[in-house]
Design an enzyme around this catalytic site. Structure first.
Site, PDB file in Angstrom:
ATOM      1  N   SER B  61       0.798  -1.233   0.000  1.00 26.01           N
ATOM      2  CA  SER B  61       0.000   0.000   0.000  1.00 26.01           C
ATOM      3  C   SER B  61       0.828   1.279   0.000  1.00 26.01           C
ATOM      4  O   SER B  61       0.287   2.357  -0.240  1.00 26.01           O
ATOM      5  CB  SER B  61      -0.927   0.033   1.213  1.00 26.01           C
ATOM      6  OG  SER B  61      -1.955  -0.905   1.079  1.00 26.01           O
ATOM      7  N   LYS B  64       0.535   3.450  -2.875  1.00 23.28           N
ATOM      8  CA  LYS B  64      -0.602   4.360  -3.060  1.00 23.28           C
ATOM      9  C   LYS B  64      -0.163   5.823  -3.034  1.00 23.28           C
ATOM     10  O   LYS B  64      -0.819   6.685  -3.632  1.00 23.28           O
ATOM     11  CB  LYS B  64      -1.661   4.106  -1.967  1.00 23.28           C
ATOM     12  CG  LYS B  64      -2.411   2.796  -2.170  1.00 23.28           C
ATOM     13  CD  LYS B  64      -3.278   2.413  -0.976  1.00 23.28           C
ATOM     14  CE  LYS B  64      -4.023   1.114  -1.257  1.00 23.28           C
ATOM     15  NZ  LYS B  64      -4.542   0.465  -0.042  1.00 23.28           N
ATOM     16  N   TYR B 188      -2.535  -2.173 -10.701  1.00 23.61           N
ATOM     17  CA  TYR B 188      -2.625  -2.020  -9.242  1.00 23.61           C
ATOM     18  C   TYR B 188      -1.888  -3.150  -8.518  1.00 23.61           C
ATOM     19  O   TYR B 188      -1.102  -2.909  -7.595  1.00 23.61           O
ATOM     20  CB  TYR B 188      -4.105  -1.984  -8.845  1.00 23.61           C
ATOM     21  CG  TYR B 188      -4.356  -1.869  -7.369  1.00 23.61           C
ATOM     22  CD1 TYR B 188      -4.200  -0.650  -6.713  1.00 23.61           C
ATOM     23  CD2 TYR B 188      -4.749  -2.977  -6.627  1.00 23.61           C
ATOM     24  CE1 TYR B 188      -4.438  -0.552  -5.349  1.00 23.61           C
ATOM     25  CE2 TYR B 188      -4.985  -2.885  -5.270  1.00 23.61           C
ATOM     26  CZ  TYR B 188      -4.832  -1.671  -4.632  1.00 23.61           C
ATOM     27  OH  TYR B 188      -5.063  -1.578  -3.279  1.00 23.61           O
ATOM     28  N   TYR B 240      -4.172   3.385   7.734  1.00 18.53           N
ATOM     29  CA  TYR B 240      -5.471   2.696   7.756  1.00 18.53           C
ATOM     30  C   TYR B 240      -6.362   3.313   8.846  1.00 18.53           C
ATOM     31  O   TYR B 240      -6.272   4.526   9.103  1.00 18.53           O
ATOM     32  CB  TYR B 240      -5.269   1.195   7.984  1.00 18.53           C
ATOM     33  CG  TYR B 240      -4.369   0.540   6.964  1.00 18.53           C
ATOM     34  CD1 TYR B 240      -4.683   0.559   5.607  1.00 18.53           C
ATOM     35  CD2 TYR B 240      -3.200  -0.111   7.355  1.00 18.53           C
ATOM     36  CE1 TYR B 240      -3.863  -0.061   4.665  1.00 18.53           C
ATOM     37  CE2 TYR B 240      -2.378  -0.734   6.417  1.00 18.53           C
ATOM     38  CZ  TYR B 240      -2.714  -0.696   5.081  1.00 18.53           C
ATOM     39  OH  TYR B 240      -1.909  -1.296   4.156  1.00 18.53           O
ATOM     40  N   VAL B 258       1.162  -3.813   3.840  1.00 15.69           N
ATOM     41  CA  VAL B 258       0.816  -5.047   4.520  1.00 15.69           C
ATOM     42  C   VAL B 258       1.982  -6.045   4.563  1.00 15.69           C
ATOM     43  O   VAL B 258       1.928  -7.051   5.275  1.00 15.69           O
ATOM     44  CB  VAL B 258      -0.448  -5.646   3.859  1.00 15.69           C
ATOM     45  CG1 VAL B 258      -0.086  -6.401   2.605  1.00 15.69           C
ATOM     46  CG2 VAL B 258      -1.233  -6.499   4.821  1.00 15.69           C
TER      47      VAL B 258
END
Lengths: 319, 319, 319, 319
Positions: B61, B64, B188, B240, B258
């Site tokens: 992530s 991102k 992605y 998160y 993660v």
């Protein structure tokens, strides 16, 4: 500074037409949407104000910062955050469906209504004591002992407070609230009805920017650690479901109220009070947001801002 | 600094037992939960590392942040945030029920899966181009041209990516996604599978801390304004549904993945990379959080921190 | 018939061990989970009972049928269903998050708590009148004037009724409830606390099966059309979030209460009362469900049942 | 009967102006909103039709009844309802947020899209087999072997089916779907695109009303028990989020489709097919509902109806 404030007020004043004053109680509805004012107070005690800055208005949700402060002073961080979360939400301030869904076992954060009802209930003493503590704290922080709550607004809040009652009874049903609901709501409605002006707000801002120091020195029980929590929570949750965008575009920890006030804190530097009762769809002062965005840019107050001047020749040691 | 990092690693190493490594794909499951490492890079190019810092792991992530950066470079702020929100959420990263409820017409922010699928799709070019842009950007930022994606992880992500497919098809159904779903998801999944080490992460951190400046100077299209957005979004949404608590307790803009990596940015000062694959219930490195909390305290990096020393005699000018 | 009832009681008695008596108030908690009883009353006035059939228990949610009946008598169908829906829901009886989400502007149906609070409030008169109307109606239907409410249960319901308070205040906030919340809830809690036995329930069943005819003839204001509505709503919504499965497997319009009672209506044929305080996870009598399933099969009462004997040689005229 | 149908068509024809034809695919959009037709077939094989009854239209959601039937035939009741619920819902047919919330671990019922994707996937064989089974079943039930799917509609459904893809991928993510998503959706889209006329629908209705008996006798695997389940599920869930109100006002087990068809079953008595492409806000034929309401009243078909004539002198044996 005074010229800057005057200029920014004039520049942003037109935004009022795109907002609307709160209309759920008569007193708020009667506010003049074109009123705008700013006060900024630095750490040396220099206060600069402009526009409509000494008109009193109700503090509304800005009191949530003080309620959280006193809940922390009375119970400690661990206890408080066992009953209310730390997380911002993309829901409106009065949403509470997640409590019914049991997706969460506590309100998302102390800046939405459900969370603030919890923090208010965690202030020691009976309902009257809780409110008195909040009022006295604001008086002490500002050195302004004439501050009081507006009885008419309080009565109106009570009369239209059924959604907050629903929230409080659900919190009680979930074991998060021990007090009598009507009593804790009375304390909650009263604190929302406390009347301040921008001089008061700026002083509250400097109090936080200064690690909970009042003009007379320490505020008993509060300290720099608690101030840090308050500032962090204001940053992530202070502007309702606009907090994230506000953080990126203004970058000044702030808390707004539905009467049009905004309390802003530049850690170690400034306390700022802004007033403008025309609200955007999230419930924040629409002119206040415009002014803060410009002020942040002109004075370099955005805490997320990276300075171009830092750019330098990087030789990565481990390359 | 090296001693400090070593000390904090040893102090927090025990936390690994309270977390668990991600188990949804074999490669992540096989990670050693006791691995811990840190690299910190300052603006003068001094890199200090300790622990397991040159082992490669997938960026997950953390990519991102790069996807958002390129979406902003290619489309501008207004266009990007017409399709994805700015607001943090108390929902897990892979939640998307609100999109079905039509409570919102777009993902809450670019750091949850639904938002990142949008930002990835907004990078110009076809699916292969989008991924190549991300990979090339990371190579350019780090000066490390050996960086590539891990094919095994990518295949696993694809094989287990049905929830992300559900998200993407719902986004397409809502008119937020123009691309072919499988193709944008390939981009992605590939970007999530890019392998980096902590030296790479620290360089990405300094790149942001420095307003999008690479070792070779400007990164075309990016600038200090975009860096500010990225840093603000990392602060409010990067960890998160733990972002709010992390902001208060650490106060360093960060984004976790993660696989156990955390990218941290101290604006104008440091880039930090941390690794520790044992995760807390939110999906953040549990040891990494412990180290960052201590590091923030020891080096005074918490951006919400108020300094006691500022305390002074305040004479309120307008009192 | 008596033998049949005895046999079905013995056959299904063992199911009690898989259920649990309601435990939120002392009186319900003290019920004997092994008590089981049935009464069935046909249209010729033949009453057959078996097991524990003359022990009094509180009517609880079964009173929602009477509240809906009186709301219809007093306001008409159109007015009632402007404030409460007709649709079954897969949510538990005390869920109300959708009201906060504004997915719906009214409760889903009159058999969940939020809907029953609405129908109770729509009975003409003040709070005391509303309750008295319900009590008098049950007395008149059954010809049993000794029926009254249990004060201890009522007090317990009031003391633990915070979730219902939350519901009522949200209904008030949404403009669906005009009465004082505590007063309407008092009527609601009292009606739930009315004590009946199985003879009473069977008589209520025949009253409905017979189009609102009491032993003394017409019940003023009620009629066959209202009875049809009640029976349809019981069919689709009467057994909480188990109503659909119950419809398929039993096919007898029924309404259960958390004290273990079930009121069943076979239109034009029977009224049935069943008691068994051990509840399944939906809140329905677990033994009662077993008995009704068997009874439906043995007497051919499933209204959705197709008879094999009807099978015949079909020559499609238009083929 | 023919005169009755003609009269009811004329009486309800005006309702079309308050509805709208489905517009998400060209073929549906091109339907004539003023077309209305009815066929009713009794157990002796007498077919009466009126209006536009031999125009073909796509069966759409009515096929969900056949998919559920075959899933039951192939897997048994227990297996089917371990993956899909029995409960009606007040949500629209294409809602699926609850699956993401994990409030439920399976779709609410087999008549909403998520549930029907499950039942389709449970038909034995590969995707092509599943569809062929459905088509062959409809041909066999109706004795009309010219029935086929409309390729243009199928292609349109596929092209606009992203929400169904989102649903299917979420079902797969939750372990409820084993098949390849695109393949099972192809079977699903094809079955929705099967073209029938009202003669066909009426025959399907009689087939169910008759306990799964076709003109040629038994339908292998199906039986009266399965027919009962289908009829019960149609009653509680067949008319989308209008099923409860429809049950009370019409009381005839029915399933509607978005092309304007309604399949109605009066157990042991009639099969009915109705067509009228103007839809109400729930997606049901607006003229069809009007006609069925009248037909139910005139022929006494409401299964919840209590007959006034039953009124008699009740002497309660146990009084």
């Amino acid at each position: 500074m005074k010229e800057l404030l005057e200029r920014l007020i004039e520049k942003n004043r037109y935004l009022a037409q795109y907002g609307e004053v709160a209309s759920y109680i008569p007193k708020l509805k009667s506010a003049n949407p074109n009123d705008v004012g700013v006060c900024i107070l630095d750490m040396d005690g220099n206060m600069t104000c402009s526009g409509v800055y000494n008109k009193k208005f109700t503090i509304q949700s800005i009191s949530k910062v003080i309620a959280l402060m006193l809940a922390l002073v009375d119970n400690g961080e661990e206890e408080v955050f066992s009953k209310v979360g730390w997380e911002s939400t993309d829901e409106p301030f009065n949403s509470f469906y997640k409590l019914d869904l049991s997706l969460e076992n506590k309100p998302a954060n102390p800046m939405i209504n459900s969370g603030a009802i919890i923090t208010t209930s965690m202030i020691k003493g009976d309902a009257e004591d809780k409110f008195t503590r909040i009022l006295d704290t604001i008086r002490k922080i500002t050195g302004n002992h004439s501050i009081n709550y507006n009885r008419e607004v309080y009565e109106s809040e009570r009369a239209t407070g059924d959604r907050n009652r629903a929230i409080a009874y659900l919190l009680k049903n979930k074991g998060l609230l021990e007090d009598d609901v009507e009593e804790v709501l009375n304390a909650y409605f009263k604190q929302c009805s406390i009347e301040v002006d921008l001089i008061d707000l700026a002083k509250i801002g400097v109090f936080l920017a200064n690690g909970c120091k009042t003009i007379d020195g320490e505020y008993e029980g509060c300290n720099s650690d608690i101030a840090t929590i308050l500032i962090a929570v204001m940053t992530t949750c202070g502007m309702y479901d606009f907090s994230g965008e506000f953080a990126a575009k203004v970058g000044i920890p702030s808390k707004s109220g539905v009467a049009g006030g905004i309390l802003s804190v530049v850690p170690n530097r400034y306390g700022i009070g802004i007033y403008g009762p025309a609200l955007d769809k999230h419930g924040n002062s629409i002119v206040g947001y415009g002014i803060l965005k410009d002020l942040s840019k002109e004075l370099g107050l955005n805490m997320f801002k990276v300075w171009e001047k830092n750019c330098c020749n990087i030789k990565y040691a481990y390359k």
